[in-house]
Design an enzyme around this catalytic site. Structure first.
Site, PDB file in Angstrom:
ATOM      1  N   TYR A 143     -17.063   7.457 -28.915  1.00  0.00           N
ATOM      2  CA  TYR A 143     -18.085   6.745 -29.677  1.00  0.00           C
ATOM      3  C   TYR A 143     -17.469   5.636 -30.504  1.00  0.00           C
ATOM      4  CZ  TYR A 143     -16.794   9.059 -34.093  1.00  0.00           C
ATOM      5  OH  TYR A 143     -16.132   9.475 -35.228  1.00  0.00           O
ATOM      6  N   ARG A 164     -11.542  -1.024 -28.743  1.00  0.00           N
ATOM      7  CA  ARG A 164     -11.128   0.376 -28.922  1.00  0.00           C
ATOM      8  C   ARG A 164     -11.946   1.302 -28.011  1.00  0.00           C
ATOM      9  NH1 ARG A 164     -11.290   2.912 -34.766  1.00  0.00           N
ATOM     10  NH2 ARG A 164     -13.508   2.700 -34.371  1.00  0.00           N
ATOM     11  N   ARG A 223     -21.960  22.471 -14.694  1.00  0.00           N
ATOM     12  CA  ARG A 223     -20.899  22.794 -15.655  1.00  0.00           C
ATOM     13  C   ARG A 223     -19.618  23.248 -14.961  1.00  0.00           C
ATOM     14  NH1 ARG A 223     -18.582  26.712 -18.779  1.00  0.00           N
ATOM     15  NH2 ARG A 223     -17.931  26.003 -20.840  1.00  0.00           N
ATOM     16  N   LYS A 231     -11.103   8.141 -29.861  1.00  0.00           N
ATOM     17  CA  LYS A 231     -12.276   8.363 -30.721  1.00  0.00           C
ATOM     18  C   LYS A 231     -13.315   9.207 -29.988  1.00  0.00           C
ATOM     19  CE  LYS A 231     -15.149   5.758 -34.013  1.00  0.00           C
ATOM     20  NZ  LYS A 231     -14.873   6.528 -35.229  1.00  0.00           N
ATOM     21  N   GLU A 261      -4.727  11.349 -42.196  1.00  0.00           N
ATOM     22  CA  GLU A 261      -5.843  10.438 -42.489  1.00  0.00           C
ATOM     23  C   GLU A 261      -6.965  11.226 -43.135  1.00  0.00           C
ATOM     24  OE1 GLU A 261      -7.456   8.794 -38.808  1.00  0.00           O
ATOM     25  OE2 GLU A 261      -7.136  10.686 -37.785  1.00  0.00           O
ATOM     26  N   LEU A 280      -6.476   7.957 -35.914  1.00  0.00           N
ATOM     27  CA  LEU A 280      -7.285   6.983 -35.202  1.00  0.00           C
ATOM     28  C   LEU A 280      -6.824   5.574 -35.600  1.00  0.00           C
ATOM     29  CD1 LEU A 280      -9.900   6.892 -33.370  1.00  0.00           C
ATOM     30  CD2 LEU A 280     -11.056   6.146 -35.436  1.00  0.00           C
TER      31      LEU A 280
HETATM   32  N1  PLP Z   1      -9.988   7.963 -38.901  1.00  0.00           N
HETATM   33  C1  PLP Z   1     -10.972   8.767 -38.474  1.00  0.00           C
HETATM   34  C2  PLP Z   1     -10.662  10.199 -38.177  1.00  0.00           C
HETATM   35  C3  PLP Z   1     -12.272   8.269 -38.309  1.00  0.00           C
HETATM   36  O1  PLP Z   1     -13.258   9.078 -37.881  1.00  0.00           O
HETATM   37  C4  PLP Z   1     -12.536   6.905 -38.631  1.00  0.00           C
HETATM   38  C5  PLP Z   1     -13.876   6.343 -38.473  1.00  0.00           C
HETATM   39  O2  PLP Z   1     -14.807   6.988 -38.069  1.00  0.00           O
HETATM   40  C6  PLP Z   1     -11.479   6.109 -39.088  1.00  0.00           C
HETATM   41  C7  PLP Z   1     -10.211   6.668 -39.200  1.00  0.00           C
HETATM   42  C8  PLP Z   1     -11.693   4.670 -39.449  1.00  0.00           C
HETATM   43  O3  PLP Z   1     -11.888   3.875 -38.310  1.00  0.00           O
HETATM   44  P1  PLP Z   1     -12.718   2.537 -38.363  1.00  0.00           P
HETATM   45  O4  PLP Z   1     -12.060   1.686 -39.407  1.00  0.00           O
HETATM   46  O5  PLP Z   1     -12.579   1.961 -37.021  1.00  0.00           O
HETATM   47  O6  PLP Z   1     -14.117   2.901 -38.732  1.00  0.00           O
END
Ligand code: PLP
Length: 284
Positions: A33, A52, A100, A148, A180, A204
């Protein structure tokens, strides 16, 4: 008023939108997503999110279900149909519906879903004036956090734990080092240097992170991309997080202890102002 959402090429009222119970996004979280913010009806960093998305899909052996221009048009159409001034666009691509089976199906058609969330005054979020409080939790996620995917249950658990403890969010810690936030990238500032974890499988690659680090360097701020400990965070002068929906958000408390003066710091405030101004200018 009901929203108009996008499902596989159609714009339909949300009550009429449907996806198969056999969709692998539903059964296996076999889906990726993106969340793109909208300010004044325009998309913030659309190309970053699109790039991304392409990468996340290819890491899972999928390709883009439509090209960049078609995605852009669909985003704009949703903004217009839902009359979004400030808000977010959520986009999800799944591997599609199939009987499935853990193995990827050979011939499923990808599912593409998009919807809007109106957030009037998104850039004037009052939390940016007070900052947010975070708790620390162990990072128990898998080892491909650079993709993501929609596997967000641990992030939800972290946010619930934070709420139960009177905080706003959680920072995840692996081997003593902060990876993070549950839905954002994490930063500290010490003696004028901005420190944030280097890119890798553990975090991420935030689209906001890329832009904010570029603006910081352009403004002659010192940036170090390296892992930092929870102890460093607790004794930092400032802390903040970045994400598409929160932009740059100051962090004023970690595990109940004040960070710096316990108020949003000057570097976080400045980066937030620069980010919003520059991204508004470049919005599509
Ligand atoms: N890290 C995680 C785990 C996230 O879920 C997100 C955004 O949803 C981010 C970092 C930040 O990413 P972005 O700046 O692309 O929104």
């Amino acid at each position: 008023m009901s929203r108009i959402v996008y499902v596989n090429g159609d714009f339909v009222p949300e009550e009429e939108a449907s996806v198969s119970v056999f969709d692998r996004g539903f059964l296996f979280a076999d889906a990726v997503y993106e969340v793109t913010s909208v300010l004044d009806g325009k998309l913030i960093d659309f190309d970053g999110h699109c790039a991304r998305l392409d990468r996340s899909l290819s890491e899972l052996g999928m390709s883009m279900p439509m090209d960049r221009d078609a995605f852009l048009e669909a985003h704009r159409e949703l903004v217009a149909r839902n009359d979004i001034g400030d808000g977010l666009i959520y986009l999800q691509v799944t591997r599609g519906a199939a009987d499935r089976d853990f193995h990827y199906p050979a011939d499923a058609t990808q599912t593409v879903v998009m919807f809007t969330q109106a957030k009037p005054g998104l850039a004037e979020n009052p939390q940016a004036q007070t900052g947010i409080k975070v708790i620390s939790i162990p990072d128990l996620r898998w080892d491909r956090c650079d993709i993501k995917t929609t596997q967000l249950l641990y992030a939800s658990m972290g946010k619930m734990k934070a709420r139960a403890e009177g905080a706003d969010d959680a920072w995840m810690v692996d081997d003593g080092k902060v990876t993070e936030g549950t839905s954002n990238n994490a930063y500290i500032v010490k003696d004028g240097t901005i420190v944030t974890r280097q890119l890798g499988n553990e975090i991420l690659p935030g689209i906001t992170r890329t832009a904010v680090l570029r603006f910081a360097r352009e403004a002659q701020m010192k940036v170090e991309e390296r892992a930092f400990t929870l102890e460093e965070a607790r004794t930092a002068d400032e802390a903040f997080v970045t994400s598409a929906s929160s932009f740059v958000m100051p962090v004023v408390e970690i595990d109940g202890a004040r960070v710096g003066a316990g108020a949003p710091g000057p570097i976080a405030k400045r980066l937030r102002d620069i980010y919003i101004e520059e991204m508004r200018r470049a919005a599509s």
